[in-house]
Motif scaffolding. Structure first.
Motif, PDB file in Angstrom:
ATOM      1  N   GLY A 201       0.802  -1.213   0.000  1.00  0.00           N
ATOM      2  CA  GLY A 201       0.000   0.000   0.000  1.00  0.00           C
ATOM      3  C   GLY A 201       0.839   1.268   0.000  1.00  0.00           C
ATOM      4  O   GLY A 201       2.054   1.243  -0.173  1.00  0.00           O
TER       5      GLY A 201
ATOM      6  N   ASP B  51      -4.607  -1.730   0.591  1.00  0.00           N
ATOM      7  CA  ASP B  51      -4.534  -0.310   0.269  1.00  0.00           C
ATOM      8  C   ASP B  51      -4.342  -0.093  -1.236  1.00  0.00           C
ATOM      9  O   ASP B  51      -5.158  -0.558  -2.039  1.00  0.00           O
TER      10      ASP B  51
ATOM     11  N   ARG C 105      -1.034   7.063  10.012  1.00  0.00           N
ATOM     12  CA  ARG C 105      -1.529   5.900   9.262  1.00  0.00           C
ATOM     13  C   ARG C 105      -1.240   4.603  10.010  1.00  0.00           C
ATOM     14  O   ARG C 105      -1.999   3.638   9.910  1.00  0.00           O
TER      15      ARG C 105
ATOM     16  N   HIS D 185      -5.141   0.617  10.196  1.00  0.00           N
ATOM     17  CA  HIS D 185      -4.925   0.438   8.761  1.00  0.00           C
ATOM     18  C   HIS D 185      -3.806  -0.564   8.476  1.00  0.00           C
ATOM     19  O   HIS D 185      -3.981  -1.502   7.692  1.00  0.00           O
TER      20      HIS D 185
END
Length: 321
Positions: free
Chosen positions: A62, A131, A196, A291
């Motif tokens: 990602g 992602d 993140r 995430h």
């Protein structure tokens, strides 16, 4: 010593298990190796591990990470499967040509990774989508449906329901990029890079600060702002493709495992649950993570993948790609 005594001692150690063996031979199949090759004029880096005659799992990373994000997962999967994890152009150790020399669109990234798999003669595989790896993987799947053996999705969105609150600001950037430079500034900032990883976790102590330090250092390199701005703008084509991807899933019904960091503020848990509408037989697991769920749930995710893959390849036979 009497040969019979020696033989009995060796047999005893074998029956007692590896803890009793004097010099066990270590397995090398899970050892990761590192490679570079040229694909359509671009240098592409990839990690590889596991027996090459076993079923292949392709790990697609990602933003703003690279295949390095899979460094702890790869050895756990490679004891039984052939694992390939490439860096996309502009990421990790792959080349990052200027946007004048390489068009940074998800169509183009997917084409490059598809060409890499063809060059490596990998024509049957399980895809792991995370992602940015999701829109790249979906394009590859739609181009070659016959090559996909199974699908693993980890916070890889394909539904409007999965878009968190921040995407409203990004949509404003899509509508008028020049009017919203602050969206790019925030997107590429150190605070956002760190957040993140840490957003949604109740265990920040298991996160390695080198992850966001290294990612931010990469984003700070000359040319990266132009590369990442182009991809952020092109991400609108992924949202526009959701309906086509969903229709593909309904039609082909690949065996699917969804493992999702349920506290992800970017791709929220509703995005995981939405897969059920198109893949009623999918295994869906919502994990107490954010995430980058692998940062704190690596072992749990590996166990879920190995159990899922064992169902797809029950005898685990060698399978030529």
């Amino acid at each position: 010593m009497n040969p019979r005594t020696v033989g009995a001692a060796i047999l005893g150690m074998a029956l007692a298990g590896p803890a009793m063996a004097a010099s066990p031979i270590p397995s090398t199949t899970a050892t990761t190796t590192y490679h570079r090759t040229e694909v359509d004029g671009v240098g592409i880096f990839y990690r590889e591990a596991g027996p090459k005659d076993a079923p292949t799992i392709v790990l697609l990373h990602g933003f703003p990470s690279s295949s390095r994000g899979y460094s702890t997962l790869i050895p756990l999967l490679a004891t039984r499967y052939h694992v390939i994890a490439p860096d996309f152009p502009g990421f990790g150790q792959s080349d990052a040509p200027s946007p004048a020399a390489y068009s940074y669109t998800f169509d183009h990234l997917a084409g490059t990774i598809d060409a890499l798999l063809a060059q490596l003669e990998i024509t049957r595989y399980t895809l792991y989508l995370f992602d940015y790896g999701a829109p790249i993987g979906y394009r590859i799947m739609l181009a070659h449906p016959e090559r996909l053996q199974a699908l693993i999705v980890q916070n890889g969105n394909a539904y409007h329901a999965g878009l968190g609150a921040k995407w409203a600001k990004i949509a404003a950037f899509w509508a008028d990029p020049k009017a919203h430079p602050e969206v790019v500034d925030a997107f590429l900032s150190f605070d956002a890079t760190k957040e993140r990883h840490l957003a949604g976790t109740s265990h920040p102590e298991v996160y390695d600060p080198d992850s966001w330090d290294d990612e931010f250092a990469h984003l700070s390199r000359p040319g990266q702002r132009e590369i990442q701005t182009a991809l952020l703008y092109d991400y609108r084509t992924n949202v526009a493709s959701y309906a086509a991807w969903q229709a593909w899933l309904r039609h082909h019904r690949p065996p699917t495992l969804v493992v999702w960091g349920a506290n992800d503020p970017s791709f929220i848990a509703a995005g995981a649950k939405a897969y059920r509408a198109d893949l009623p037989d999918a295994e869906i697991h919502l994990l107490d993570a954010g995430h980058f769920a692998l940062d704190e749930k690596n072992d749990e995710i590996a166990a879920l993948i190995l159990a899922f893959m064992a169902k797809q390849f029950p005898a685990d036979p060698p399978a030529k790609n």
